[in-house]
Design an enzyme around this catalytic site. Structure first.
Site, PDB file in Angstrom:
ATOM      1  N   GLU A  81       0.716  -1.049  -0.003  1.00  0.00           N
ATOM      2  CA  GLU A  81      -0.087   0.191   0.004  1.00  0.00           C
ATOM      3  C   GLU A  81       0.705   1.378   0.006  1.00  0.00           C
ATOM      4  O   GLU A  81       0.302   2.310  -0.526  1.00  0.00           O
ATOM      5  CB  GLU A  81      -0.962   0.005   1.337  1.00  0.00           C
ATOM      6  CG  GLU A  81      -1.918  -1.003   1.136  1.00  0.00           C
ATOM      7  CD  GLU A  81      -3.053  -0.695  -0.016  1.00  0.00           C
ATOM      8  OE1 GLU A  81      -2.962   0.333  -0.258  1.00  0.00           O
ATOM      9  OE2 GLU A  81      -3.988  -1.809  -0.110  1.00  0.00           O
ATOM     10  N   SER A 335     -34.800 -15.089  55.385  1.00  0.00           N
ATOM     11  CA  SER A 335     -34.189 -15.169  56.234  1.00  0.00           C
ATOM     12  C   SER A 335     -32.659 -15.084  56.409  1.00  0.00           C
ATOM     13  O   SER A 335     -31.990 -15.177  57.321  1.00  0.00           O
ATOM     14  CB  SER A 335     -34.516 -16.592  57.064  1.00  0.00           C
ATOM     15  OG  SER A 335     -35.772 -16.860  57.386  1.00  0.00           O
TER      16      SER A 335
END
Length: 632
Positions: A81, A335
């Site tokens: 590139e 509880s």
């Protein structure tokens, strides 16, 4: 002949132009912020991927890090590139001239002449492919080069490069097409990752395999021509199969979201992938045995660091409510708060484990609690009352401790109860689950119980563990009280089918408490097993009742299985958590022998309504009276 005056004017004009350009550069900077919107990868404590999160637009875009990308790919990319990437300032004049000459000879565009920096500018500001757009890209490229290093430019390009569909950036592409990180790539993967961004939709291997294969081969040929690859290496690409689209990781669905909250970028969580996977499978299998609409949730917390090692927000997202994180949903804790009521009574010197307390019918104003089996046991010890989860003794203890104070203590520990009712004040029903808490709240409280009564917040990210260890924490209950409560809970009856841990060598000693909310809506088990605090919840996401289903039968067996798996996966440093025998099982002191409900003092003499005359007669001194009464 150029005069000095002309030179001066030229220099002034150039200076003005330079200042103007600098001003324009500052007024119109390149939009680098577009790359800020990124996907997030949450990993476990060892770096194993758990879940990936897309951007808000639904794209997969991860920040590129050259240190985590195969350098062979980076070299090949630059070769194809932008050969002079490290030598130009954003625009490669030679490449532009070459591109123009090639286009003139072929009467079509053969190569664009764009540098990687110019391509990055185009990705930041997409525009139609025109000469004007190219000129803008050149200006933007120069601006970008002034602001970023070459490494930063490469990383920006590899973050934004398109790879077909909603894949952007090399990391998303590698995960999406190959199913692994780009740290090591094969030749065919390298060539394909270079080829796709040149025409991302036309070269998608899942939709256009022939074009993808041809473009991959073309990249190999170009690398061979450039001398970067051998011809044989390039021709081998034709034999490589094309990849298919892979799903991004989606494990630890709810827990990963908790770890990610409030953080930008990738997150290394405190979760253990193996344990998380084990428990997800376990809870999913257990949910099926309870019925089609029952969900489960649970947490495993390392007590020393408060690190969440596993968190399951729901047993299945296919079951109603499964998309909700049920560890964060407010529920009645049943509880499960009783241990902390008694611990505060121990702190206050009102009782100890062997103190006798009444389990008899009793009314507190308009409130009259009953035991689960609607029976009563008369005089019992506090240990027996807690181990068998008797309701009346717990309410008596809360009455003495004070419900408002108890609620404030919970809130101070990091587990504020959600209270409804008159002015939001706590009542005695808090002892039996008459307020809302989350599973995470209970994990905070039980981790404090296992850490000598020191409360600290849960930790979700690996980097916070050392900070949590060093933090002093907040005193929730005294160390001696926490040790006594744990000792009581360890001796509670084990669930059916489980041999008591005291009879099995190296088995984790589990201090646990179960809970069932009013109407059988929530079944709980919470406890401390060696170095871990564990919380399990079973119920329906919509809060519908499940008659007959209680914490002991539904949640407790799962807690024991989770404890076994946590110890097997992560090790159980039980020796670090063995409690000192000091203070255990000693007889109650005379002042603590009996724990009775608080009553107002009653005056026996003088009787109600009587009038007493205290004045002396004939100069005698005033008479003295002695009061007689009973009560506290």
């Amino acid at each position: 002949m150029i005069t000095v005056r002309q030179l001066h004017r030229t220099a002034m004009a150039l200076a003005v132009m330079l200042v103007a350009l600098m001003g324009l550069d500052r007024l119109f900077p390149p939009p680098l912020e577009r790359a800020a919107a990124q996907s997030v990868m949450v990993t476990d404590r060892n770096g194993k991927p758990l879940r990936a999160f897309p951007t808000d637009e639904g794209r997969w875009r991860f920040a590129a890090d050259l240190d985590r990308i195969d350098p062979l790919f980076v070299d090949a990319l630059i070769t194809v590139e932008d050969k002079r990437f490290y030598r130009h300032g954003g625009v490669d004049g030679l490449a532009l001239i070459r591109a123009a000459l090639s286009a003139g000879r072929a009467r079509r565009i053969v190569s664009g002449g764009s540098t990687i920096t110019m391509q990055t500018a185009r990705l930041l500001e997409p525009r139609p492919r025109t000469i004007g757009s190219k000129l803008i890209e050149m200006v933007r490229a120069i601006q970008i080069e002034r602001r970023l290093s070459k490494t930063e430019i490469l990383e920006l390009y590899l973050t934004l490069a398109p790879y077909g569909g909603n894949l952007e950036g090399v990391r998303a592409a590698s995960l999406g097409w190959f199913g692994h990180e780009p740290s090591r790539l094969t030749d065919d993967e390298i060539a394909l990752l270079i080829a796709i961004p040149q025409s991302p939709e036309r070269r998608r291997p899942d939709r256009h395999p022939d074009l993808a294969a041809n473009s991959r081969a073309d990249i190999g040929a170009r690398l061979a021509v450039a001398g970067a690859w051998s011809v044989g290496r390039a021709t081998e690409l034709a034999e490589a199969p094309l990849p298919h689209r892979h799903a991004f990781p989606a494990r630890a669905w709810h827990a990963s979201a908790s770890a990610r909250r409030g953080v930008l970028g990738d997150v290394q969580s405190t979760l253990d992938a193996a344990l998380q996977s084990d428990l997800e499978a376990l809870l999913a299998a257990k949910a099926k045995t309870f019925g089609p609409e029952v969900q489960l949730a649970g947490l495993v917390v390392d007590i020393e660091t408060r690190a969440v090692r596993a968190s399951i927000g729901s047993a299945s997202r296919e079951v109603p409510g499964g998309w909700l994180d049920l560890t964060k949903r407010v529920r009645s804790p049943g509880s499960t708060l009783k241990p902390f009521i008694y611990a505060m009574a121990f702190d206050d010197g009102l009782a100890d484990p062997q103190t006798r307390i009444e389990d008899l019918p009793k009314r507190f104003a308009a409130y009259q609690p009953e035991n689960f089996d609607r029976g009563f046991n008369g005089q019992v010890t506090v240990s027996e009352a807690l181990q068998h989860s008797l309701n009346v003794p717990a309410v008596i203890a809360l009455d003495r401790v004070g419900p408002d104070r108890f609620a404030a203590q919970l809130a101070g520990a990091g587990a504020p109860p959600q209270i409804t009712g008159v002015e939001g004040r706590a009542g005695l029903a808090l002892a039996l689950g008459g307020a809302g808490l989350t599973a995470e709240d209970l994990a905070v409280l039980y981790a404090a119980l296992g850490d000598n009564g020191l409360a600290k917040p849960l930790v979700w990210r690996a980097g916070q563990e050392e900070t949590s260890i060093a933090a002093p924490g907040r005193r929730f209950i005294r160390a001696a009280s926490s040790r006594q409560i744990l000792d009581i809970l360890r001796k509670a009856p084990a669930p059916a089918g489980h041999v008591p841990a005291t009879l099995i060598r190296d088995a984790p000693q589990i201090a646990f408490k179960t809970g069932t909310s009013y109407g059988f809506r929530d079944a709980w088990a919470a406890g401390v097993s060696g170095r871990f605090a564990i919380v399990i919840w079973v119920g329906r996401a919509d809060g519908a009742p499940r008659p007959g289903h209680v914490g002991r039968s539904d949640a407790l067996p799962i807690l024991f299985e989770v404890a076994d798996r946590a110890a097997a996966r992560l090790g159980d440093d039980t020796t670090n958590r063995v409690l000192l025998a000091e203070g255990r099982n000693r007889p109650a002191s005379p002042t603590l022998a009996n724990f009775s409900a608080a009553t107002a003092p009653e005056i026996l003499f003088p009787p109600s309504g009587a009038e007493l005359w205290g004045g002396g007669v004939d100069g005698e001194p005033p008479r003295a009276f002695v009061l007689s009464g009973r009560g506290t």
